[in-house]
Motif scaffolding. Structure first.
Motif, short mmCIF file in Angstrom:
data_model
loop_
_atom_site.label_atom_id
_atom_site.label_comp_id
_atom_site.label_asym_id
_atom_site.label_seq_id
_atom_site.Cartn_x
_atom_site.Cartn_y
_atom_site.Cartn_z
N LYS A 212 0.86 -1.18 0.00
CA LYS A 212 0.00 0.00 0.00
C LYS A 212 0.90 1.23 0.00
N THR A 213 0.56 2.23 -0.83
CA THR A 213 1.37 3.43 -0.94
C THR A 213 0.58 4.64 -0.45
N TYR A 214 1.14 5.37 0.51
CA TYR A 214 0.59 6.63 0.98
C TYR A 214 1.33 7.77 0.26
N THR A 215 0.59 8.78 -0.16
CA THR A 215 1.18 9.90 -0.90
C THR A 215 0.91 11.22 -0.17
N ILE A 216 1.95 12.03 -0.03
CA ILE A 216 1.81 13.39 0.52
C ILE A 216 2.20 14.38 -0.57
N ASN A 217 1.24 15.19 -1.01
CA ASN A 217 1.51 16.23 -1.99
C ASN A 217 1.93 17.50 -1.26
N VAL A 218 3.20 17.83 -1.32
CA VAL A 218 3.75 18.97 -0.58
C VAL A 218 3.95 20.14 -1.53
N TYR A 219 3.39 21.29 -1.16
CA TYR A 219 3.63 22.50 -1.95
C TYR A 219 4.42 23.48 -1.10
N VAL A 220 5.63 23.82 -1.58
CA VAL A 220 6.46 24.82 -0.92
C VAL A 220 6.22 26.15 -1.61
N ASP A 221 5.75 27.12 -0.83
CA ASP A 221 5.42 28.42 -1.42
C ASP A 221 6.59 28.98 -2.22
N GLU A 222 6.24 29.48 -3.40
CA GLU A 222 7.24 30.10 -4.25
C GLU A 222 7.23 31.61 -4.00
N PRO A 223 8.40 32.25 -3.92
CA PRO A 223 8.44 33.70 -3.70
C PRO A 223 7.66 34.43 -4.78
N PRO A 224 6.96 35.52 -4.42
CA PRO A 224 6.21 36.26 -5.42
C PRO A 224 7.11 36.78 -6.55
#
Length: 421
Positions: A212-224
């Motif tokens: 079984k595979t658990y997935t975490i979608n991580v978004y690191v804020d990009e500078p404006p």
């Protein structure tokens, strides 16, 4: 002879067909053949299949009434009754399938265990059924990160999660615990991140090999990339759509400033953007598409089930002082009267046609309405009071004059009567 050849050929053809198809399987078994009264034992349910299985029991209790099977076996604890025989039944629900996602309807399976008062242990294996005794538990009992918090809240049957992290985050620590100590897991530990989207996979392998595979979608804020001036600051426009709160009734669009695209929220004549100032405070702003500039800061407020867009446009009236109050846990600027009307203050509210109107807020009742100068305003009350004073003074002066006139007339009448006499 021809009949014999035809029969042999038919048998070979049937054998070929049966050997070329990998049939799905669904089985259940018990780890004991008998159990002591009120004793505990385990059943294993599963096979080469995928889907939800409902469990029921007679003369006993189960640790769970429903399990998820995914190409392996799941172990469930059973507590027997006081005497007789305990029977457990496993029934696949609608949507059950084989490993290739083909609908598979194997029907129910049952297993029975005798309750024996002379049985003091549960170590007699039940070999009925041709099922492996290795655990098929391929789940985590916990999953967490050292920065931020995953959403939704962890559930061992939920396999996909989201996580937003501030700009500049380069590493994250993933922690997790196995539901079954005999399982194995990969993907935990320190993970290096890049700006934007990152996909982290954590794979759990059960004792019997099921994964079984658990997935975490991580978004690191990009500078404006886009900055707009406003009140001696540079407002950077947020690029991550997941970081922008929703505005009820507004549609989301993209708008280009030079070569960069920004997120724009539109409703009739209103265009709003979302940015962060130099103090790292995130806010909405009224945006002018023609001049590509910020006009006002906007604060959404829901009051008594009605949405308002408060503007920080200055209210220029004598006798008002800018104050900060809290409404529904939101800090907003409001103009308070200096001398009177402590329960009242004024807001500037952005209307759907793009105009800004003054609204009166009553603190005691928590109500807001379009401001009318002739109501409630202390300035107007002062003027009304002065007018009333002037009117009353005139009335009093007139009354005094009338009284003096009547008194004088009476005196003259008395004088004439005396002279005649």
């Amino acid at each position: 002879m021809k009949k014999i050849k035809f029969t042999i050929f038919s048998l070979l053809f049937i054998i070929f067909l049966s050997s070329s198809v990998d049939a799905a399987s669904f089985n259940m078994s018990s780890n004991v053949s008998s159990v002591a009264p009120n004793g505990k034992f385990k059943i294993n349910v599963g096979g080469d299949c995928i889907g939800r299985v409902n469990l029921s029991v007679s003369n006993g209790t189960l640790s769970t009434s429903s399990i998820w099977v995914e190409q392996g076996y799941v172990s469930v604890e059973v507590t027997a009754g006081a005497s007789g025989k305990v029977t457990v039944t496993a029934t696949p629900v609608t949507g059950f399938s084989d490993s290739d996602a083909n609908i598979y309807s194997p029907g129910s399976r049952s297993v029975s265990v005798n309750i024996n008062a002379n049985n003091t242990s549960s170590n007699k294996p039940n070999t009925s059924g041709n099922t492996s005794q290795k655990s098929g538990d391929n789940t985590l009992s916990s999953l967490s990160v050292d920065i931020g918090e995953i959403t939704p809240k962890f559930d061992k049957n939920q396999t996909e999660y989201n996580l937003n992290l501030p700009a500049g985050t380069q590493k994250i620590q993933i922690k997790g615990d196995l539901s079954n100590a005999k399982s194995k897991v990969t993907g935990l530990g320190e993970i290096t991140l890049t700006e934007g989207n990152n996909k982290i996979s954590i794979t759990v392998t059960a004792e019997n090999g099921a994964k079984k595979t658990y997935t975490i979608n991580v978004y690191v804020d990009e500078p404006p990339k886009v900055f707009l001036p406003y009140q001696n600051q540079q407002i950077g426009l947020i690029r991550n759509p997941n970081e922008i709160p929703k505005l009820e009734g507004f549609s989301s669009n993209e708008f280009n400033i030079d070569e960069d695209s920004i997120h724009l929220f539109t409703k009739e004549n209103i265009n709003i953007i979302y940015g962060i100032n130099e103090e790292k405070e995130k806010s909405f702003y009224l945006f002018n598409k023609e001049s590509k500039s910020i006009e006002y800061k906007i604060t959404p407020l829901n009051l008594n089930h009605k949405d308002f867009l408060l503007s920080d446009k200055e209210i220029q009236r004598n006798g008002l002082t800018l104050d900060k109050i809290t409404i529904n846990e939101i800090d907003v600027n409001c103009y308070q009267w200096d001398n009177q009307g402590e329960n009242y203050c004024l807001f500037n509210v952005l209307k759907e046609d793009g105009t800004v109107k003054e609204y009166l807020y009553e603190k005691t009742e928590g109500t807001m309405q379009l401001y009318q100068e002739f109501k409630t305003c202390p300035e107007v009350n002062d003027k009304n009071q002065n007018t009333i004073i002037y009117v009353l003074s005139g009335i009093i002066a007139l009354a005094i004059g009338v009284i003096l006139f009547l008194v004088n007339k009476i005196k003259k009448g008395d004088s004439n009567e005396t002279t005649t006499a």
